[in-house]
Design an enzyme around this catalytic site. Structure first.
Site, short mmCIF file in Angstrom:
data_model
loop_
_atom_site.label_atom_id
_atom_site.label_comp_id
_atom_site.label_asym_id
_atom_site.label_seq_id
_atom_site.Cartn_x
_atom_site.Cartn_y
_atom_site.Cartn_z
N GLU A 105 -6.39 -3.97 -8.47
CA GLU A 105 -7.20 -4.48 -8.18
C GLU A 105 -8.07 -4.37 -9.78
OE1 GLU A 105 -8.90 -3.25 -4.59
OE2 GLU A 105 -7.49 -1.30 -5.08
N HIS A 162 -1.03 -1.92 3.79
CA HIS A 162 -1.28 -2.41 3.56
C HIS A 162 0.54 -3.17 2.28
CE1 HIS A 162 -5.24 -2.45 4.11
NE2 HIS A 162 -5.12 -1.90 3.10
N LYS A 189 -8.36 2.07 9.58
CA LYS A 189 -8.19 3.18 8.72
C LYS A 189 -9.15 4.19 8.27
CE LYS A 189 -7.34 2.32 4.56
NZ LYS A 189 -7.12 1.51 2.77
N HIS A 203 -6.14 -4.72 7.02
CA HIS A 203 -6.92 -6.21 7.08
C HIS A 203 -6.09 -7.35 6.38
CE1 HIS A 203 -8.12 -4.67 3.26
NE2 HIS A 203 -8.00 -6.06 3.16
C1 BG6 Z 1 -8.95 -1.23 1.61
C2 BG6 Z 1 -8.77 0.27 0.56
O1 BG6 Z 1 -7.39 -1.16 2.56
O2 BG6 Z 1 -8.24 -2.54 1.00
C3 BG6 Z 1 -9.18 -0.77 -0.65
O3 BG6 Z 1 -9.13 0.68 0.92
C4 BG6 Z 1 -9.17 -1.90 -1.29
O4 BG6 Z 1 -9.73 0.77 -1.85
C5 BG6 Z 1 -9.26 -2.95 -0.79
O5 BG6 Z 1 -9.56 -2.70 -2.42
C6 BG6 Z 1 -8.39 -3.57 -1.11
O6 BG6 Z 1 -8.59 -4.33 -0.30
P1 BG6 Z 1 -8.84 -6.26 -0.70
O7 BG6 Z 1 -8.82 -7.05 0.90
O8 BG6 Z 1 -10.31 -6.47 -1.40
O9 BG6 Z 1 -7.77 -6.78 -1.46
#
Ligand code: BG6
Length: 479
Positions: free
Chosen positions: A210, A234, A142, A172
């Site tokens: 987050e 996500h 992405k 991911h």
């Molecule tokens: C990414 C976003 O796809 O996912 C980020 O662009 C975000 O902004 C991240 O921080 C969060 O991923 P994870 O695996 O840390 O929850």
């Protein structure tokens, strides 16, 4: 076509994702002997570097981002790496790249993470020099567009050189062990499926919180905002996994067919059922942090928080709200799914003065990896004053249940599937386009309203309107 690639071409090899995730994931796979002995990894990016420079760069990244106990065999891993600089807009550049990659007929996997504007020229460049032939598959990171139209443009450009069976769109979150565990929880147990519907489920909550702020991704994030950065991909994938019908088999088509039905059944959301927020200065873990505008260095109307009340309009989920919220600079890093069941139809305990609480299933995705089911139980005692009941959790902590296994980075799984050719955990074109369609409709409404994001203090759970979004239906966010 199923083949295991013996070459992996990494675009953006000197970038942040490569340093933090891709190189560490590949090295960790190598340490566990999961990469074929003949796999060669070719890095490419704009920066001029020799093979040796790239190996040094990779070594530093591994020392920084891969735990020491997973670095076994680092020297062998580094030996697999070579590098070719590329000007993505010149034909000559692709010819040099093709020379470096060599004959792709033994199987080539490409990992492409690039600015959306470079997708078309990159695909065309690869195609021209024979790096899009039958034995080549491509993973796409992405952002795959900024709305439905631009996502379709990218999809069309990729489809002009690769058929869908060779396109691996990365989300991911699908590589996270606990996200995959949703499938096991739902479809490897008999108890949940009969109650997994509107007769028994009152509502569902999905939280991706987050603590981090903008970090170094200023330009990207300010153009994107939380809705497109987190919900479009996500969170909608999590929702689809929670809401989908049981697939008939564990294969890419069966699973993705069921997910896309959910995405298409999402009801258009009314702006009144959404909350946009932007963080102001505040404190995280007792440390002061600046507001979004200050971090950015200018005023902005980009949202760093979104809450949405969504509905899946199908037989199974009629009338069940799916509350979603995500934001930066929230009090803790948590990703979890809460399935709130309805109350029991008749209580025999009321007459003895005891109340029951509806069951609740909490699926912790990160950092807590656990499954908690709250159950009513009688408190010990003679109950001379009346029966006392309490809600107690059945609690499975995944790390305790599976001691001796190590947690893998999500990209380990996804890179291995890309190399070996398993599309199950990748997003199909119709899924991503259904996701964009739903998101675009929300953005249209926001635009129409012209409303600014509501402020919230860093370290809080978002604007008070997010609390009101659930409270007006008598629901509290899970904490
Ligand atoms: C990414 C976003 O796809 O996912 C980020 O662009 C975000 O902004 C991240 O921080 C969060 O991923 P994870 O695996 O840390 O929850």
């Amino acid at each position: 076509m199923t083949f295991t690639a013996n070459r992996l071409l990494l675009f953006g090899a000197t970038g942040d994702l490569s340093q933090r995730m891709l190189l560490p994931s590949l090295c960790a796979l190598d340490a566990d002997d999961l990469l074929g002995a003949d796999l060669k990894i070719i890095g490419t990016a704009r920066t001029e570097m020799s093979d040796g420079d790239f190996r040094n760069f990779a070594r530093e990244a591994l020392e920084k981002y891969l735990p020491r106990d997973r670095r076994g065999g680092m020297a062998d891993f580094l030996n697999r790496l070579t590098y070719q600089s590329l000007d993505a807009l010149t034909e000559e550049g692709y010819r040099e790249l093709a020379d470096k990659v060599g004959d792709p007929s033994g199987g080539l996997a490409i990992f492409l993470s690039t600015a959306p504007s470079l997708f078309e020229p990159t695909i065309a460049g690869l195609d021209k020099v024979g790096l899009a032939s039958e034995n080549v598959r491509i993973g796409l990171e992405k952002p795959l567009g900024t709305d439905l139209a631009s996502s379709q443009e990218i999809n069309d450009a990729v489809a002009s050189a690769f058929d869908e069976s060779r396109i691996y769109r990365i989300d991911h979150y699908l590589g996270k062990e606990t996200v995959q565990n949703l499938l096991a929880l739902r479809f490897a147990n008999i108890m949940l499926e009969p109650v997994w519907n509107s007769n028994y489920v009152e509502h569902v909550q999905i939280t991706v919180a987050e603590t981090v702020g903008l970090e170094s991704r200023v330009a990207y994030y300010d153009d994107s905002g939380a809705l497109r950065d987190m919900v479009q991909n996500h969170m909608l994938q999590l929702l689809a996994l929670v809401a989908m019908e049981p697939p008939t088999s564990f294969d890419a088509t069966a699973i993705r067919d069921e997910k896309v039905k959910v995405l298409r059944a999402l009801r258009s959301v009314d702006a009144a059922d959404t909350v946009r927020g932007q963080y102001r200065a505040g404190a995280i873990d007792g440390k002061s942090v600046p507001g979004y505008d200050e971090e950015l260095g200018k005023d902005s109307d980009t949202e760093t928080f979104v809450a949405i009340k969504a509905h899946v309009d199908n037989w199974r989920w009629k009338g069940v709200p799916f509350y979603m919220r995500t934001g930066k600079r929230l009090p803790e890093r948590t990703t979890e799914i809460v399935v709130q069941f309805r109350g029991i139809p008749h209580s025999i305990f009321e007459e003895r003065g005891a109340h029951t609480k509806p069951n609740q299933l909490v699926i912790g995705i990160q950092p807590q990896e656990n499954i908690q089911l709250s159950m009513m139980a009688k408190m010990p005692g003679l109950d001379r004053e009346g029966i006392r009941l309490r809600s107690v959790p059945l609690d499975i902590a995944m790390p305790d249940a599976f001691t001796g296994t190590h947690r893998r980075i999500a990209y380990e799984r996804l890179l291995l599937d890309l190399i070996e050719g398993d599309q199950t955990l990748f997003v199909r074109r119709d899924e991503i386009e259904a996701q964009w369609e739903w998101i675009d409709a929300i953005r249209e409404q926001w635009k129409g309203e012209g409303a600014k994001p509501k402020p919230y203090s860093a370290g809080s759970w978002g604007p008070s309107a997010a609390i009101a979004l659930t409270e007006r239906n008598g629901v509290s966010w899970h904490e």
